[in-house]
Scaffold this active site. Structure first.
Site, PDB file in Angstrom:
ATOM      1  N   ASP A 107       0.826  -1.207   0.000  1.00  0.00           N
ATOM      2  CA  ASP A 107       0.000   0.000   0.000  1.00  0.00           C
ATOM      3  C   ASP A 107       0.865   1.264   0.000  1.00  0.00           C
ATOM      4  O   ASP A 107       2.098   1.203   0.058  1.00  0.00           O
ATOM      5  CB  ASP A 107      -1.013  -0.010   1.148  1.00  0.00           C
ATOM      6  CG  ASP A 107      -0.366  -0.015   2.522  1.00  0.00           C
ATOM      7  OD1 ASP A 107       0.728   0.560   2.676  1.00  0.00           O
ATOM      8  OD2 ASP A 107      -0.961  -0.585   3.466  1.00  0.00           O
ATOM      9  N   LEU A 108       0.218   2.393  -0.073  1.00  0.00           N
ATOM     10  CA  LEU A 108       0.892   3.677  -0.271  1.00  0.00           C
ATOM     11  C   LEU A 108       2.024   3.910   0.714  1.00  0.00           C
ATOM     12  O   LEU A 108       3.127   4.315   0.335  1.00  0.00           O
ATOM     13  CB  LEU A 108      -0.145   4.816  -0.159  1.00  0.00           C
ATOM     14  CG  LEU A 108       0.399   6.242  -0.232  1.00  0.00           C
ATOM     15  CD1 LEU A 108       0.925   6.549  -1.625  1.00  0.00           C
ATOM     16  CD2 LEU A 108      -0.691   7.244   0.157  1.00  0.00           C
TER      17      LEU A 108
END
Length: 241
Positions: A107-108
């Site tokens: 994820d980010l």
């Protein structure tokens, strides 16, 4: 068309255009032509003599499957395009790489090892739960950690109706109000490490994947890419590539 060939989505994935699932979406959207005719059925086999075009461009001959280790920095999303305009992994890769797809995602705000391949079929194969490959992480969490509660994660747990499998977690260092843990799991559901640790009252403020199955982050610098040797890939797959 050939009844004995391979599924057209697999052919597209092996050519490195996109993943097999994305190829199926493009077929359904009318973006693929087979022997000059628009195709909307992904359940079609093709042979070596068939001409496949995606978005108007003929497929290149498939290259041998290749795999790279990439040290993903925080702040990049693992998608081709982000509707919010955030920088992506694929925009940040070295120019000499061919078109690649990721094996799973980070994820980010997560960092660390992300595997990349030019073969969408290989990406899907490496993601299969049946392979049983363990993903290992280093996690920095808030709060003082109870090692007994960490140990009980090995029996799995349920969060909001979702059953999570066994998680191995150990305390590496407690430093004031933060702690560093090593976490290992085989399922790798979306944001699983963060959800499990937050359920224990320890929000994650840094997460680094250090291994995906037999492939290690090691000392690969942040933002760097290193190809996995073909011999090592063959050994891990148990077959020729």
């Amino acid at each position: 068309m050939s009844g004995d060939g391979e599924r057209i989505a697999k052919r597209i994935a092996r050519a490195g255009v996109c993943s097999r699932r994305e190829a199926e979406r493009r077929i359904l959207a009318g973006r693929v032509r087979l022997n000059g005719k628009a195709l909307r059925d992904p359940a079609v086999n093709v042979g070596p003599q068939d001409l496949v075009e995606v978005d108007g461009s003929p497929l290149a001959a498939p290259e041998p499957a290749r795999l790279w280790r990439y040290h993903k920095p925080a702040g990049l999303v693992t998608t081709d395009r982000d509707p919010e305009g955030r920088p992506t992994v694929f925009e940040s890769l070295p120019a000499h790489l061919p078109r690649v797809v990721s094996v799973g995602r980070l994820d980010l705000t997560s960092e660390g090892l992300l595997l990349l391949t030019n073969d969408g079929g290989l990406a899907r194969e490496l993601e299969l739960p049946a392979r049983g490959w363990v993903r290992r992480y280093r996690a920095r969490v808030r709060g003082r950690v109870d090692e007994g509660r960490l140990a009980r994660l090995a029996g799995g747990l349920e969060i909001d109706g979702w059953r999570y499998g066994p998680v191995t977690a150990s305390l590496d260092e407690q430093r004031g109000g933060n702690a560093w843990l090593t976490v290992a799991l085989a399922e790798g559901r979306n944001r699983e490490v963060r959800r499990v640790l937050e359920h224990l009252g320890h929000p994650v403020n840094r997460l680094i994947r250090i291994a995906y199955g037999p492939f290690q982050l090691g000392h690969l610098p942040r933002g760097a890419v290193a190809e996995v040797k073909r011999k090592a890939l063959r050994e891990q797959l148990g077959r020729a590539v």
